[in-house]
Design a protein around this motif. Structure first.
Motif, PDB file in Angstrom:
ATOM      1  N   SER A   4      -5.125 -39.993 -52.488  1.00 11.60           N
ATOM      2  CA  SER A   4      -5.359 -38.604 -52.789  1.00 11.60           C
ATOM      3  C   SER A   4      -6.402 -38.488 -53.861  1.00 11.60           C
ATOM      4  CB  SER A   4      -4.085 -37.894 -53.227  1.00 11.60           C
ATOM      5  OG  SER A   4      -3.213 -38.726 -53.868  1.00 11.60           O
ATOM      6  N   TYR A   5      -6.975 -37.305 -53.971  1.00 13.67           N
ATOM      7  CA  TYR A   5      -8.030 -37.085 -54.922  1.00 13.67           C
ATOM      8  C   TYR A   5      -7.623 -35.935 -55.821  1.00 13.67           C
ATOM      9  CZ  TYR A   5     -10.593 -40.131 -51.963  1.00 13.67           C
ATOM     10  OH  TYR A   5     -10.980 -41.217 -51.240  1.00 13.67           O
ATOM     11  N   ALA A 448     -13.257 -28.149 -45.450  1.00 13.23           N
ATOM     12  CA  ALA A 448     -13.255 -29.576 -45.142  1.00 13.23           C
ATOM     13  C   ALA A 448     -14.353 -30.338 -45.871  1.00 13.23           C
ATOM     14  CB  ALA A 448     -13.390 -29.792 -43.635  1.00 13.23           C
ATOM     15  N   ASN A 493     -17.452 -35.360 -49.674  1.00 14.08           N
ATOM     16  CA  ASN A 493     -16.096 -35.646 -49.225  1.00 14.08           C
ATOM     17  C   ASN A 493     -15.799 -34.798 -47.990  1.00 14.08           C
ATOM     18  OD1 ASN A 493     -12.950 -34.433 -49.752  1.00 14.08           O
ATOM     19  ND2 ASN A 493     -13.204 -36.638 -49.554  1.00 14.08           N
ATOM     20  N   TYR A 494     -15.311 -35.453 -46.951  1.00 13.04           N
ATOM     21  CA  TYR A 494     -14.930 -34.767 -45.721  1.00 13.04           C
ATOM     22  C   TYR A 494     -13.455 -34.995 -45.488  1.00 13.04           C
ATOM     23  CZ  TYR A 494     -14.772 -33.480 -40.761  1.00 13.04           C
ATOM     24  OH  TYR A 494     -14.457 -32.898 -39.551  1.00 13.04           O
ATOM     25  N   ASN A 495     -12.689 -33.907 -45.499  1.00  7.67           N
ATOM     26  CA  ASN A 495     -11.240 -34.001 -45.387  1.00  7.67           C
ATOM     27  C   ASN A 495     -10.730 -32.818 -44.563  1.00  7.67           C
ATOM     28  OD1 ASN A 495      -8.569 -34.648 -45.727  1.00  7.67           O
ATOM     29  ND2 ASN A 495      -8.449 -33.947 -47.842  1.00  7.67           N
ATOM     30  N   GLU A 498      -4.909 -33.844 -43.188  1.00  9.35           N
ATOM     31  CA  GLU A 498      -4.262 -34.943 -43.890  1.00  9.35           C
ATOM     32  C   GLU A 498      -4.408 -36.279 -43.169  1.00  9.35           C
ATOM     33  OE1 GLU A 498      -0.258 -34.120 -44.759  1.00  9.35           O
ATOM     34  OE2 GLU A 498      -0.669 -32.421 -46.077  1.00  9.35           O
ATOM     35  N   GLU A 501      -9.737 -38.694 -43.768  1.00 14.84           N
ATOM     36  CA  GLU A 501     -10.488 -38.416 -44.982  1.00 14.84           C
ATOM     37  C   GLU A 501     -11.593 -39.450 -45.138  1.00 14.84           C
ATOM     38  OE1 GLU A 501      -9.769 -37.291 -49.671  1.00 14.84           O
ATOM     39  OE2 GLU A 501      -8.104 -38.005 -48.434  1.00 14.84           O
ATOM     40  N   THR A 503     -15.012 -40.328 -47.814  1.00 14.13           N
ATOM     41  CA  THR A 503     -15.765 -40.013 -49.025  1.00 14.13           C
ATOM     42  C   THR A 503     -16.905 -41.008 -49.191  1.00 14.13           C
ATOM     43  OG1 THR A 503     -13.805 -39.121 -50.122  1.00 14.13           O
ATOM     44  CG2 THR A 503     -15.668 -39.694 -51.518  1.00 14.13           C
TER      45      THR A 503
END
Length: 685
Positions: A4-5, A448, A493-495, A498, A501, A503
């Motif tokens: 997680s970030y 995202a 960052n592409y998320n 969940e 992900e 980065t």
């Protein structure tokens, strides 16, 4: 495998050294590194570039928990070299910071539960830390790390798990090379109070001759939340290593002929180390309302006796036996206020820290494993006084900006009591006054996609050890200047969800006055400012949940670290790999903890051993596999694991000793080895 970030508004508003858990009974594992940070309400768009990479206990592969390398795999930017030598601390570097360290950890701020494992002059170690109940490993990279003070090219923080129930457990670990480890833990919890007491005994024979180790550890932790939501954590940790044999390094020729051979100097001088370490800390935090505060206090002692691989009988040397008694303590605190500035949500923090260490250091002749005549007797003191201010602003819902500054006063004083003919007075004093800063922002293009960028200045003063001697002169090496660095970072960052992900981060680091070894003669090593370095790199982290049963994570690191001026202009920074690739696959056939398989792979490029780049440890590729399970019958739980490391029996160098004068710079890694563990847990109603 859930990286997680953490939101940077949490990262940017609290005390400098307290990594408090997000307390106590909301969750067992904290979601962010809370050093320099007190968190209030946070929006999903307030994530910034210097995001904290968090690896939780569910991500850790099975293992004996003897080495922090087990917890820091597949975190881009982090290089952990397992020395398989318990007389020397694990080598950890981050984007090249700390790569030159011959012992311990340099250039990285180390913390456990918010309490520093690094001294004011920038030295640190994790060897005395019990890793059995670590809930998360958290890594902060980039310019904002400079706000953590001296030698903070990055921050690594470990958080222990807060007890969730009353239970008692006993465990046994065994493996190749004579590994045995026994653990005992008792936990108690009642509403807003939790306690833990834990013990561990470890014995290892080692793969090389003269490499056995014995370690005893104990710890007590108390977690309490008052009626008005004041969080209190009290800890006491104790570690005693009565015997840590040092097999010493090998020359490249010795390693190629037989990586498991004896270094004759290890037997001749009976190279070994004993360590006794204890530390007590208390931390308080009020994290409610518009105005929040936190503070911490710590005190500890560390005693080391080390027999080196030479006599050290020169009258002007420092001896072949090191006797060190260290006392250290510190206090810090911060206050954070949330407000609206020009109708923009804003957080402003002010903080301060005081820390000190005192070393009583003696050196003796090593008479083939026995203490001989005195060769060194001195008292060294380091005191640091820090103040800092931080602010972050959200001009829009999608944009977050932050800036921070820190000022440090650092004083070194050494009094030499061994003044004889041929060994003049090495006393001296030096003051350093340094500033660091960081500025950056994060923009959420969509829900995202996020862009981030930052810039900052950091510094690294010489350590007390590096200042001990001058080349061709007497007295403290007060001519050593601070190494300063300018860091820049940008990325995306592409998320989208969940289950996926990605980065990508690019960074640029320029360092002036890099501190390097000048010469090492007769046991006396001197240092100088002789170089500038330039580091450019790209880091990629991917996290994929293929389905509820299969997860995959991958990390790629490319680091071009070279001397950009001075004698070694164009040479690669020793100790740092140019490329590192890591992959981890997790399979849970029943989508729960009943059974789990892990497969890990790592490839690393060559690593040079010295500034001249004439010798290097070859590249290598390794594979590890493990399986674990957990079964619950009423109030009893049975956990087990089995691990096969270095499946292909790769012969590779686990770590290099940077700028080793005698050429014995290679420390072989373990070949194929098997280990296993069982734990029986009884939970009380």
């Amino acid at each position: 495998m859930n990286y997680s970030y953490a939101p940077m508004c949490s990262l940017m508003a609290g005390t400098l050294f307290l990594l408090q858990p997000n307390i106590l009974f909301a969750q067992a594992a904290p979601e962010l590194l809370e050093t320099l940070i007190v968190s209030g309400e946070r929006s999903e768009t307030s994530v910034v570039s210097q995001r904290i990479l968090i690896k939780t206990a569910a991500d850790f592969s099975a293992g004996a928990r003897l080495d922090p390398a087990e917890l820091l795999q597949i975190i881009p930017g982090v290089q952990v070299d397992s020395r398989t030598n318990y007389a020397q601390d694990t080598r950890i570097s981050l984007r090249g910071f700390g790569a030159r360290s011959a012992f311990g950890v340099r250039g990285i701020d180390l913390q456990v539960d918010g309490i520093p494992m690094s001294t004011p002059d920038g030295q640190g170690q994790l060897a005395s830390v019990m890793l059995d109940n670590v809930a998360s490993a958290q890594v902060l990279r980039g310019p904002v790390a400079a706000l953590y003070g001296n030698g903070a090219g990055g921050v690594i923080g470990l958080q222990t798990e807060v007890p969730e129930a009353s239970r008692i457990s006993a465990g046994l670990i065994a493996g190749d090379l004579g590994l045995t480890r026994q653990t005992l833990s008792g936990e108690w919890r009642s509403e807003n109070l939790a306690l833990r007491a834990q013990f561990a005994n470890t014995d290892i024979d080692g793969e090389r001759p003269h490499s056995s180790a014995e370690r005893h550890q104990a710890g007590v932790q108390l977690f309490y939340t008052t009626e008005n939501n004041l969080d209190v954590i009290v800890k006491h940790d104790y570690s005693n290593d009565p015997l840590l044999q040092d097999p010493l390094g090998l020359t490249p020729e010795q390693w190629r002929n037989d990586p498991w051979q004896l270094n004759p100097a290890a037997e001749m001088y009976d190279t070994r180390k004993t360590i006794e370490h204890q530390q007590t800390s208390i931390s308080l935090r009020d994290n409610n309302g518009a105005t929040r505060w936190q503070t911490g206090l710590w005190q500890g002692e560390r005693a080391i006796t080390q027999y080196l691989g030479f006599a050290g009988d020169a009258i002007s040397g420092s001896g072949g036996v090191v006797d060190l008694q260290r006392d250290f303590s510190g206090i810090n605190g911060s206050i954070t206020h949330s407000l609206n500035l020009l109708s923009w949500p804003t957080e402003i923090s002010l903080g301060a820290e005081l820390a000190q260490m005192q070393d009583e250091r003696r050196g003796y002749v090593n008479e083939f494993g026995a203490i001989g005549d005195l060769r060194r007797d001195e008292t060294g003191e380091v005191e640091s006084r820090d103040i800092y201010s931080l602010i972050h602003i959200n001009p829009t819902e999608n944009l977050m900006l932050y800036t921070g500054v820190r000022h440090t006063d650092l004083d070194f004083i050494v009094e030499d009591s061994f003044i004889v003919v041929g060994n003049p007075d090495d006393s001296g004093a030096r003051n350093y006054r340094e500033d660091s800063f960081a500025i950056g922002g994060n923009y959420a293009v969509t829900s995202a996609w996020q862009l981030f960028a930052s810039s900052g200045r950091g510094y690294e003063t010489p350590t007390l050890t590096e200042m001990a001697y001058r080349t061709g002169a007497t007295g403290l090496n007060t001519g050593l200047e601070t190494a300063t660095n300018r860091q820049h970072e940008l990325g995306i960052n592409y998320n989208p969800e969940e289950m996926f992900e990605l980065t990508l981060t690019q960074f640029f680091i320029d360092t002036e006055n890099e501190i390097v070894v000048d010469q090492s003669v007769g046991g006396r090593t001197t240092f100088r400012n002789a170089a500038e370095t330039k580091r450019e790199g790209i880091e990629l982290l991917g996290r994929f949940t293929i389905n509820p049963n299969v997860k995959l994570q991958a990390g790629i690191q490319s680091l071009d670290a070279i001397y950009s001026a001075g004698q070694w202009d164009g040479s690669q920074l020793p100790g740092a790999a140019r490329e590192q690739y890591q992959l981890g696959i997790q399979w849970q056939p029943f989508a729960n903890d009943t059974l789990r398989f892990d497969l890990g792979a790592q490839q690393r490029s060559r690593i040079y051993t010295a500034d001249n780049n004439q010798v290097y440890a070859p590249n290598y590729t390794t594979f590890d596999a493990s399986v674990r399970g957990a079964y619950v019958v009423q109030s009893l739980q049975f956990d087990w694991w089995l691990k096969l490391a270095n499946i292909t029996d790769e012969n590779y160098v686990g770590s290099v000793i940077v700028n080793q004068a005698n050429g014995r710079a290679f420390e072989p890694a373990l070949g194929r080895n098997v280990s296993a563990g069982i734990k029986l847990i009884h939970q009380f109603d």
